[in-house]
Design a protein around this motif. Structure first.
Motif, PDB file in Angstrom:
ATOM      1  N   LYS A  10       0.840  -1.198   0.000  1.00 28.07           N
ATOM      2  CA  LYS A  10       0.000   0.000   0.000  1.00 28.07           C
ATOM      3  C   LYS A  10       0.877   1.251   0.000  1.00 28.07           C
ATOM      4  CE  LYS A  10      -4.092  -1.961   2.260  1.00 28.07           C
ATOM      5  NZ  LYS A  10      -5.002  -1.874   3.439  1.00 28.07           N
ATOM      6  N   GLY A  11       2.005   1.160   0.694  1.00 26.93           N
ATOM      7  CA  GLY A  11       2.935   2.284   0.715  1.00 26.93           C
ATOM      8  C   GLY A  11       3.533   2.557  -0.649  1.00 26.93           C
ATOM      9  N   LYS A  12       3.747   1.505  -1.424  1.00 27.58           N
ATOM     10  CA  LYS A  12       4.294   1.662  -2.776  1.00 27.58           C
ATOM     11  C   LYS A  12       3.360   2.495  -3.647  1.00 27.58           C
ATOM     12  CE  LYS A  12       5.906  -0.963  -6.788  1.00 27.58           C
ATOM     13  NZ  LYS A  12       6.113  -2.319  -7.365  1.00 27.58           N
ATOM     14  N   VAL A  13       2.063   2.294  -3.476  1.00 32.45           N
ATOM     15  CA  VAL A  13       1.081   3.063  -4.251  1.00 32.45           C
ATOM     16  C   VAL A  13       1.212   4.552  -3.932  1.00 32.45           C
ATOM     17  CG1 VAL A  13      -1.371   3.451  -4.652  1.00 32.45           C
ATOM     18  CG2 VAL A  13      -0.510   1.114  -4.377  1.00 32.45           C
ATOM     19  N   ALA A  62      15.556   5.289   1.255  1.00 32.05           N
ATOM     20  CA  ALA A  62      15.784   3.847   1.150  1.00 32.05           C
ATOM     21  C   ALA A  62      16.396   3.299   2.436  1.00 32.05           C
ATOM     22  CB  ALA A  62      16.707   3.550  -0.027  1.00 32.05           C
ATOM     23  N   ALA A  63      15.777   2.250   2.977  1.00 31.88           N
ATOM     24  CA  ALA A  63      16.238   1.557   4.186  1.00 31.88           C
ATOM     25  C   ALA A  63      16.197   2.432   5.433  1.00 31.88           C
ATOM     26  CB  ALA A  63      17.643   0.982   3.989  1.00 31.88           C
ATOM     27  N   GLN A  64      15.461   3.530   5.361  1.00 33.35           N
ATOM     28  CA  GLN A  64      15.355   4.392   6.535  1.00 33.35           C
ATOM     29  C   GLN A  64      14.469   3.728   7.589  1.00 33.35           C
ATOM     30  OE1 GLN A  64      16.613   6.329   8.751  1.00 33.35           O
ATOM     31  NE2 GLN A  64      16.927   8.000   7.252  1.00 33.35           N
ATOM     32  N   ILE A  65      14.756   3.992   8.842  1.00 38.41           N
ATOM     33  CA  ILE A  65      14.002   3.405   9.954  1.00 38.41           C
ATOM     34  C   ILE A  65      12.554   3.882   9.890  1.00 38.41           C
ATOM     35  CG2 ILE A  65      13.790   3.365  12.468  1.00 38.41           C
ATOM     36  CD1 ILE A  65      16.886   3.588  12.525  1.00 38.41           C
ATOM     37  N   PRO A  66      11.586   2.973   9.789  1.00 38.55           N
ATOM     38  CA  PRO A  66      10.200   3.389   9.544  1.00 38.55           C
ATOM     39  C   PRO A  66       9.600   4.272  10.631  1.00 38.55           C
ATOM     40  CG  PRO A  66      10.332   1.025   9.987  1.00 38.55           C
ATOM     41  CD  PRO A  66      11.729   1.503   9.786  1.00 38.55           C
ATOM     42  N   ASP A  67       9.864   3.971  11.899  1.00 39.51           N
ATOM     43  CA  ASP A  67       9.311   4.814  12.961  1.00 39.51           C
ATOM     44  C   ASP A  67       9.854   6.234  12.885  1.00 39.51           C
ATOM     45  OD1 ASP A  67       7.702   2.865  13.934  1.00 39.51           O
ATOM     46  OD2 ASP A  67       8.784   2.531  15.804  1.00 39.51           O
ATOM     47  N   TYR A  68      11.096   6.366  12.453  1.00 38.46           N
ATOM     48  CA  TYR A  68      11.668   7.704  12.298  1.00 38.46           C
ATOM     49  C   TYR A  68      10.940   8.459  11.189  1.00 38.46           C
ATOM     50  CZ  TYR A  68      14.906  11.492  11.334  1.00 38.46           C
ATOM     51  OH  TYR A  68      15.435  12.745  11.118  1.00 38.46           O
ATOM     52  N   VAL A  69      10.683   7.793  10.075  1.00 40.21           N
ATOM     53  CA  VAL A  69       9.973   8.432   8.963  1.00 40.21           C
ATOM     54  C   VAL A  69       8.574   8.854   9.399  1.00 40.21           C
ATOM     55  CG1 VAL A  69       9.004   8.089   6.657  1.00 40.21           C
ATOM     56  CG2 VAL A  69      11.288   7.213   7.192  1.00 40.21           C
ATOM     57  N   VAL A  70       7.884   7.978  10.115  1.00 38.10           N
ATOM     58  CA  VAL A  70       6.531   8.302  10.582  1.00 38.10           C
ATOM     59  C   VAL A  70       6.563   9.513  11.504  1.00 38.10           C
ATOM     60  CG1 VAL A  70       4.574   7.486  11.954  1.00 38.10           C
ATOM     61  CG2 VAL A  70       5.656   5.955  10.311  1.00 38.10           C
ATOM     62  N   SER A 115      -3.150  10.026   5.917  1.00 40.14           N
ATOM     63  CA  SER A 115      -3.664   9.549   7.199  1.00 40.14           C
ATOM     64  C   SER A 115      -2.521   8.902   7.974  1.00 40.14           C
ATOM     65  CB  SER A 115      -4.776   8.523   6.974  1.00 40.14           C
ATOM     66  OG  SER A 115      -4.238   7.343   6.381  1.00 40.14           O
ATOM     67  N   ALA A 116      -2.777   8.574   9.231  1.00 44.05           N
ATOM     68  CA  ALA A 116      -1.770   7.886  10.039  1.00 44.05           C
ATOM     69  C   ALA A 116      -1.400   6.547   9.406  1.00 44.05           C
ATOM     70  CB  ALA A 116      -2.286   7.687  11.460  1.00 44.05           C
ATOM     71  N   GLU A 117      -2.392   5.865   8.850  1.00 44.97           N
ATOM     72  CA  GLU A 117      -2.128   4.585   8.183  1.00 44.97           C
ATOM     73  C   GLU A 117      -1.277   4.790   6.935  1.00 44.97           C
ATOM     74  OE1 GLU A 117      -4.511   0.732   6.258  1.00 44.97           O
ATOM     75  OE2 GLU A 117      -5.612   2.526   6.861  1.00 44.97           O
ATOM     76  N   ASP A 118      -1.574   5.840   6.170  1.00 44.43           N
ATOM     77  CA  ASP A 118      -0.779   6.142   4.976  1.00 44.43           C
ATOM     78  C   ASP A 118       0.690   6.338   5.346  1.00 44.43           C
ATOM     79  OD1 ASP A 118      -3.015   6.114   3.302  1.00 44.43           O
ATOM     80  OD2 ASP A 118      -3.352   8.275   3.501  1.00 44.43           O
ATOM     81  N   MET A 119       0.920   7.066   6.426  1.00 40.61           N
ATOM     82  CA  MET A 119       2.293   7.335   6.858  1.00 40.61           C
ATOM     83  C   MET A 119       3.019   6.047   7.212  1.00 40.61           C
ATOM     84  SD  MET A 119       1.847  10.728   9.228  1.00 40.61           S
ATOM     85  CE  MET A 119       1.060  12.217   8.617  1.00 40.61           C
ATOM     86  N   ARG A 120       2.355   5.181   7.942  1.00 41.38           N
ATOM     87  CA  ARG A 120       2.981   3.901   8.304  1.00 41.38           C
ATOM     88  C   ARG A 120       3.260   3.064   7.060  1.00 41.38           C
ATOM     89  NH1 ARG A 120      -1.092   3.966  12.283  1.00 41.38           N
ATOM     90  NH2 ARG A 120      -2.266   2.357  11.161  1.00 41.38           N
ATOM     91  N   VAL A 156       3.748   4.079   3.823  1.00 46.46           N
ATOM     92  CA  VAL A 156       4.825   4.584   2.967  1.00 46.46           C
ATOM     93  C   VAL A 156       6.180   4.414   3.652  1.00 46.46           C
ATOM     94  CG1 VAL A 156       4.860   7.023   3.686  1.00 46.46           C
ATOM     95  CG2 VAL A 156       5.368   6.406   1.316  1.00 46.46           C
ATOM     96  N   ALA A 157       6.203   4.554   4.981  1.00 47.66           N
ATOM     97  CA  ALA A 157       7.449   4.322   5.723  1.00 47.66           C
ATOM     98  C   ALA A 157       7.877   2.861   5.606  1.00 47.66           C
ATOM     99  CB  ALA A 157       7.266   4.712   7.188  1.00 47.66           C
ATOM    100  N   ALA A 158       6.900   1.960   5.636  1.00 48.77           N
ATOM    101  CA  ALA A 158       7.201   0.527   5.515  1.00 48.77           C
ATOM    102  C   ALA A 158       7.753   0.199   4.132  1.00 48.77           C
ATOM    103  CB  ALA A 158       5.941  -0.290   5.790  1.00 48.77           C
TER     104      ALA A 158
END
Length: 206
Positions: free
Chosen positions: A26-29, A54-62, A91-96, A98-100
């Motif tokens: 979903k993040g790829k979209v 690329a390869a960034q820590i997902p919680d940091y991106v969120v 949305s909060a879900e979108d952020m998680r 795309v970070a993933a």
């Protein structure tokens, strides 16, 4: 306990936990429709002033995405007019999600550009400067610059220009979304030459 260790522990305590993992597909979209122009679909940015993800820590991106979003009209914790408009649509879900997506991309690898600055950057990265209260960068960002979940981002492979710009923002206080003011305190104690040297050295660490 010294002030640095106190700040480090506080930064870990105040950082919110985004325990629910995102959905990379979903993040790829989202990345392919919104993020790719500045950050690349694979997380490799074509613009030196925009970060590789690329390869960034997902919680940091969120956290960064949340910090750039205005809530109820209040100024965002991290001022970025371009990103403010983009995150307002997420949305909060979108952020998680795309970070993933960006978290699973292969890391971008590069090398330091200025051999004259390598020794300066290496010294602070590995050992810091105890006399000035500057800790080793590797103590939080890892010896290979891969970052430490969740508050400390990957710096390895990052554009030197981007890292230098962020350190200058921390030094000047124009960026202030670092937990417990850890980065503002450190950057304020660094010279401009050291900031440039660290940014260059960090790019080539892996």
């Amino acid at each position: 306990m010294n002030k640095w260790m106190t700040g480090l522990l506080l930064s870990l305590l105040v950082l919110p936990a985004y325990a629910q993992p995102g959905n990379p597909e979903k993040g790829k979209v989202i990345a392919s429709s919104i993020c790719y122009a500045c950050h690349g679909l694979d997380g490799v940015s074509p613009i030196p002033t925009q970060p590789h993800l690329a390869a960034q820590i997902p919680d940091y991106v969120v956290k960064q995405l949340n910090d750039m979003k205005s809530v109820n009209g209040a100024p965002p914790a991290r001022d970025n007019p371009i990103m403010a408009g983009i995150v307002s649509m997420l949305s909060a879900e979108d952020m998680r999600n795309v970070a993933a997506w960006y978290a699973i991309q292969p890391p971008h690898l590069t090398r330091a550009n200025d051999p004259k600055l390598v020794s300066i950057g290496q010294k602070i990265w590995r050992g810091g400067d105890a006399d000035r209260g500057v800790p080793a960068c590797s103590s939080c960002h890892g010896p290979t610059g891969a970052g430490v979940p969740a508050p400390y981002p990957r710096l390895s492979g990052q554009y030197q220009e981007y890292t230098e710009l962020q350190l200058q923002h921390f030094k000047e206080g124009t960026r202030s979304n670092d937990p417990a003011a850890v980065m503002r305190t450190i950057a304020h104690r660094l010279t401009n030459e050291e900031i440039k040297a660290l940014s260059d050295y960090a790019a080539g660490v892996y």
